[in-house]
Each structure stands twice: as C-alpha cells, then as structure tokens.
Motif scaffolding. Structure first.
Motif, PDB file in Angstrom:
ATOM      1  N   THR A 170      -9.855  25.101 -19.510  1.00 24.11           N
ATOM      2  CA  THR A 170     -10.981  25.964 -19.208  1.00 24.11           C
ATOM      3  C   THR A 170     -11.808  25.396 -18.198  1.00 24.11           C
ATOM      4  N   ALA A 171     -12.009  24.211 -18.062  1.00 20.08           N
ATOM      5  CA  ALA A 171     -12.894  23.438 -17.211  1.00 20.08           C
ATOM      6  C   ALA A 171     -12.453  23.676 -15.680  1.00 20.08           C
ATOM      7  N   SER A 172     -11.081  23.929 -15.586  1.00 19.85           N
ATOM      8  CA  SER A 172     -10.613  24.037 -14.166  1.00 19.85           C
ATOM      9  C   SER A 172     -10.720  25.660 -13.834  1.00 19.85           C
ATOM     10  N   GLU A 173     -10.976  26.613 -14.950  1.00 18.11           N
ATOM     11  CA  GLU A 173     -11.153  27.796 -14.477  1.00 18.11           C
ATOM     12  C   GLU A 173     -12.495  27.983 -14.251  1.00 18.11           C
ATOM     13  N   ARG A 174     -13.317  27.215 -15.039  1.00 19.92           N
ATOM     14  CA  ARG A 174     -14.985  27.298 -14.744  1.00 19.92           C
ATOM     15  C   ARG A 174     -14.959  26.444 -13.245  1.00 19.92           C
ATOM     16  N   ALA A 175     -14.331  25.831 -12.767  1.00 19.14           N
ATOM     17  CA  ALA A 175     -14.442  25.050 -11.391  1.00 19.14           C
ATOM     18  C   ALA A 175     -14.388  26.124 -10.333  1.00 19.14           C
ATOM     19  N   THR A 176     -13.026  27.116 -10.729  1.00 11.14           N
ATOM     20  CA  THR A 176     -12.739  27.826  -9.576  1.00 11.14           C
ATOM     21  C   THR A 176     -13.665  28.965  -9.486  1.00 11.14           C
ATOM     22  N   ARG A 177     -14.048  29.499 -10.825  1.00  5.21           N
ATOM     23  CA  ARG A 177     -15.016  30.498 -10.966  1.00  5.21           C
ATOM     24  C   ARG A 177     -16.276  30.046 -10.173  1.00  5.21           C
ATOM     25  N   HIS A 178     -16.865  28.736 -10.097  1.00  6.56           N
ATOM     26  CA  HIS A 178     -17.689  28.524  -9.375  1.00  6.56           C
ATOM     27  C   HIS A 178     -17.868  28.718  -7.847  1.00  6.56           C
ATOM     28  N   LEU A 179     -16.410  28.656  -7.345  1.00  5.17           N
ATOM     29  CA  LEU A 179     -16.383  29.012  -5.984  1.00  5.17           C
ATOM     30  C   LEU A 179     -16.354  30.331  -5.841  1.00  5.17           C
ATOM     31  N   ILE A 180     -15.903  31.162  -6.717  1.00 10.44           N
ATOM     32  CA  ILE A 180     -15.926  32.492  -6.627  1.00 10.44           C
ATOM     33  C   ILE A 180     -17.285  33.213  -6.451  1.00 10.44           C
ATOM     34  N   GLU A 181     -17.955  32.591  -7.325  1.00  6.87           N
ATOM     35  CA  GLU A 181     -19.557  32.965  -7.526  1.00  6.87           C
ATOM     36  C   GLU A 181     -20.297  32.503  -6.496  1.00  6.87           C
ATOM     37  N   LEU A 182     -19.748  31.541  -5.532  1.00  5.65           N
ATOM     38  CA  LEU A 182     -20.376  31.319  -4.343  1.00  5.65           C
ATOM     39  C   LEU A 182     -20.004  32.327  -2.996  1.00  5.65           C
ATOM     40  N   GLY A 183     -19.239  33.327  -3.579  1.00  6.08           N
ATOM     41  CA  GLY A 183     -18.562  34.104  -2.658  1.00  6.08           C
ATOM     42  C   GLY A 183     -17.233  34.180  -2.053  1.00  6.08           C
ATOM     43  N   LEU A 329     -12.809  17.935 -25.802  1.00  3.83           N
ATOM     44  CA  LEU A 329     -14.052  18.019 -25.561  1.00  3.83           C
ATOM     45  C   LEU A 329     -14.434  18.619 -24.295  1.00  3.83           C
ATOM     46  N   ARG A 330     -15.862  19.293 -24.164  1.00  6.93           N
ATOM     47  CA  ARG A 330     -15.979  20.106 -22.788  1.00  6.93           C
ATOM     48  C   ARG A 330     -16.639  19.202 -21.787  1.00  6.93           C
ATOM     49  N   SER A 331     -16.006  19.609 -20.700  1.00  8.75           N
ATOM     50  CA  SER A 331     -16.455  19.064 -19.383  1.00  8.75           C
ATOM     51  C   SER A 331     -17.870  19.912 -19.041  1.00  8.75           C
ATOM     52  N   GLU A 332     -18.629  19.378 -17.798  1.00  7.26           N
ATOM     53  CA  GLU A 332     -19.656  19.990 -17.683  1.00  7.26           C
ATOM     54  C   GLU A 332     -19.702  20.205 -15.912  1.00  7.26           C
ATOM     55  N   LEU A 333     -20.076  21.185 -15.648  1.00  5.29           N
ATOM     56  CA  LEU A 333     -20.052  21.632 -13.994  1.00  5.29           C
ATOM     57  C   LEU A 333     -21.230  20.952 -13.415  1.00  5.29           C
ATOM     58  N   ILE A 334     -20.858  20.224 -12.516  1.00  2.49           N
ATOM     59  CA  ILE A 334     -21.957  19.328 -11.637  1.00  2.49           C
ATOM     60  C   ILE A 334     -21.986  19.975 -10.033  1.00  2.49           C
ATOM     61  N   GLU A 335     -22.876  20.668  -9.892  1.00  2.00           N
ATOM     62  CA  GLU A 335     -22.882  21.349  -8.618  1.00  2.00           C
ATOM     63  C   GLU A 335     -23.610  20.294  -7.551  1.00  2.00           C
ATOM     64  N   ARG A 336     -22.918  20.162  -6.387  1.00  2.59           N
ATOM     65  CA  ARG A 336     -23.694  19.170  -5.415  1.00  2.59           C
ATOM     66  C   ARG A 336     -23.338  19.914  -3.974  1.00  2.59           C
ATOM     67  N   ALA A 337     -23.458  19.025  -2.913  1.00  2.00           N
ATOM     68  CA  ALA A 337     -23.521  19.553  -1.577  1.00  2.00           C
ATOM     69  C   ALA A 337     -22.034  20.087  -1.040  1.00  2.00           C
ATOM     70  N   SER A 338     -21.062  19.571  -1.724  1.00  5.97           N
ATOM     71  CA  SER A 338     -19.831  20.124  -1.017  1.00  5.97           C
ATOM     72  C   SER A 338     -19.332  21.432  -1.247  1.00  5.97           C
ATOM     73  N   THR A 339     -19.998  22.352  -1.986  1.00  3.05           N
ATOM     74  CA  THR A 339     -19.675  23.657  -2.376  1.00  3.05           C
ATOM     75  C   THR A 339     -21.092  24.496  -1.783  1.00  3.05           C
ATOM     76  N   LEU A 340     -20.731  25.426  -0.995  1.00  2.00           N
ATOM     77  CA  LEU A 340     -21.640  26.239  -0.329  1.00  2.00           C
ATOM     78  C   LEU A 340     -21.499  27.754  -0.609  1.00  2.00           C
ATOM     79  N   ARG A 341     -22.514  28.477  -0.694  1.00  2.00           N
ATOM     80  CA  ARG A 341     -22.532  30.038  -0.822  1.00  2.00           C
ATOM     81  C   ARG A 341     -22.078  30.531   0.546  1.00  2.00           C
ATOM     82  N   VAL A 342     -21.295  31.419   0.440  1.00  3.96           N
ATOM     83  CA  VAL A 342     -20.758  32.156   1.562  1.00  3.96           C
ATOM     84  C   VAL A 342     -21.901  32.905   2.340  1.00  3.96           C
TER      85      VAL A 342
END
Length: 343
Positions: A170-183, A329-342
C-alpha cells in the motif's frame, strides 16, 4: 514448600500501572515519549514491584543466556541500523543482551543460527531476512528445545510466526500515486532483487496505482535493480539506452534511487528538472542528498521495538500461540525536492 518468590517482570509493572508492556518499555527507555502522568504511575509500579533490569541471578538459575539473536541479510545495509538500535534499546530495558548474525556470510544460514541455540548463547531469535526456508525454520522452532522466533521487516509467506512488517504494497501504491498527482503519466519502476518478498510487494503496489489511474503499462520501464546504490547506477544505464523514457521513477529504496539519480546527472539528465524520482525508507542520507529525496518513511524504530518486545514477552512467559499475528505498520509519504509537478 518452596516459598521463594519469582523475580518481578515488566508484565508485573504494566499490570500495576494499568498500561501495556510496550508503554513501560518506552517510559524506561524514552521517557520523553510518555506523558508525565503515565511516567509517574510506572515509576510507582516499579517501586511497588521491586522490578530491576539486573536479571543475572535469574539467568544463572534458569541456565539461560538472557540474550536474543538478531539475524539480518546484509549488515552493510544502513537500512537496518535504526531497527537494530531499537531492538538493542528494548532488550537493554528488559535486561537482555543482543547478538547479531550477518546471514550474508557463509552457507546454510539456518544451521549457523542453530549453533547459537545449541551452545546456549541466545534464548530467542528476531529474523530480519525473509528468504530463509520456512520448513527449516519450523524444524528449529519445533526441536527438543524449541527456539522462540519473531519475524520482522521481511515477511515469510505461509508463516505462523509472530511477524512485524511495514505496509510495503500500500505504501508503494501511495508513492506511485504521488507521482500521478503531480501530473506524471509516464512512470517507471526501479525494481528490487528477484525472489524477494519486499520487491514483489512494492512492484504490486506500483502496478496497482498505474492500473487504477488507467495509465498505460510499459514493461520496458521496469528496470532491473536492487537495494544497493550500484544497482541503481545499473538501472540508470538501462534507462539511458531507451529512446522512449518515463518522466518519473518510483525506486525500490533510497539507496538505489540515489545511485540512479547520480548516474543520470553524470549523463546530463537532472532531477527533478528532467525526471522526478521517489524512493523508499527515508534513510538519513535522503534528506541531505542533492536534491533532497522524496520517499516513503518506514517506522523502523517502532518496528524494531515491537519485534524485540514480542520476543521477550514470549521468553518471559507470554506463550499463547493464539496471539501470533502479522502487524503491518504504516509508512509515511515524505515530499521533498526530487519530485516536481509537471508544467
């Protein structure tokens, strides 16, 4: 009739203070994480029960080592450091020592582990390696002198042992979804090693997110890799050979992500200007890398604490097999500068 009293245990303290054994351990090892009122109750319970961390006399009477063994797949991997630290602190609070077995060295790891128990150097095992054969594990836990066992970090399929892991899929799905939400619509995955349950779960989470967003799945954007930086460099070489490339990558972990980004930079491809990358684990280096790495933070301290506590509870008499369970245990999404909105 023998009138000698058994020495007080942490369970006695927990019962008097009306809290869990985990809370007692936390109050003794990290008091700043427990409320003042709870600390006061636990302090009073310690005095009332006479609980002490010095278990030497009990160890001599029972011919036990008061030591737990922690087996890890590769001691060079910095991911395990925080887990080992939490295990050691929990064990120390409970009056136990810790031995570490590096399973990367030598052959027949189960036989190597057995030697610790045959020579009475350890009383129980925390296993952080999911590649161990389940049949062999069952043999050592069902021997004449069975070995208490808790599995942590890497689950073993079809296991009946108490297991503490994180929510890899589920954490990997959230990580990938983060990229999708950035466009991003062109997303690849830097895979982990073959026949590894963590790698399998993280690939499943990635695939689920791609399908859920109705994005096209590109098998050529699944890059062979592993958990090490050099394997991330190798994945970058695969990436550079492609003409049609993704604009974002979910990497199996932080180390491989850093190796991947470093190799691309040497080829003139900048993160996040040209490609967004998210890792997994939140190692200390992730926040200091350039660019600081977006990642999924695993609760490694909690994982180590819970695994050690479960094993020691068993060693101290809490042996109800019906309590054996898998905790994710639940992992937490940490957003930093390596991912950028399209743009």
């Amino acid at each position: 009739m023998d009138q000698r009293r058994k020495p007080p245990t942490i369970q006695d303290v927990a019962r008097f203070a009306r809290v869990s054994t985990a809370t007692v351990s936390r109050a003794l090892s990290r008091p700043e994480r427990v409320s003042e009122e709870t600390r006061a109750r636990i302090s009073e319970a310690v005095q009332l029960t006479g609980y002490t961390l010095n278990q030497t006399a009990r160890s001599l009477r029972q011919r036990t080592s008061n030591t737990i063994l922690v087996a890890i797949p590769d001691i060079r991997n910095s991911f395990f450091s925080e887990i080992l630290d939490a295990i050691e602190r929990e064990a120390a609070i409970r009056g136990y020592g810790v031995l570490i077995a590096n399973l990367l060295i030598g052959e027949e790891p189960v036989k190597r582990l057995q030697q610790y128990f045959l020579s009475h150097r350890a009383d129980g095992l925390v296993l952080l390696d999911g590649t161990i054969d389940i049949k062999q594990l069952r043999e050592i836990t069902a021997a004449n002198v069975p070995v208490p066992l808790v599995i942590a970090c890497e689950a073993i399929p079809n296991s009946e042992f108490h297991t503490v892991v994180t929510d890899n899929e589920t954490a990997s799905e959230r990580a990938t979804r983060h990229l999708i939400e950035l466009g991003h619509t062109r997303i690849g995955h830097l895979k982990g090693p073959k026949n590894n349950i963590i790698a399998d779960h993280r690939l499943s989470g990635f695939t689920a997110a791609i399908k859920s967003a109705d994005l096209e799945f590109h098998p050529e954007w699944l890059f062979d890799g592993g958990f090490r930086m050099d394997e991330g460099v190798g994945a970058a070489e695969q990436f550079l050979r492609l003409e049609d490339r993704p604009t974002a990558i979910f990497a199996i972990n932080d180390e491989s992500a850093i190796g991947f980004v470093s190799r691309l930079r040497a080829a003139g491809i900048e993160c996040p200007r040209d490609i967004s990358v998210i890792g997994f684990d939140d190692l200390e280096i992730a926040s200091h890398f350039a660019p600081p790495l977006s990642t999924m933070r695993q609760p490694r301290e909690e994982l180590g604490h819970m695994a050690a506590a479960a094993l020691i509870d068993y060693l101290e008499g809490d042996r109800d097999d019906s309590k054996a369970k898998t905790i994710a245990l639940r992992s937490e999404l940490i957003e930093r500068a390596s991912t950028l909105r399209v743009q």
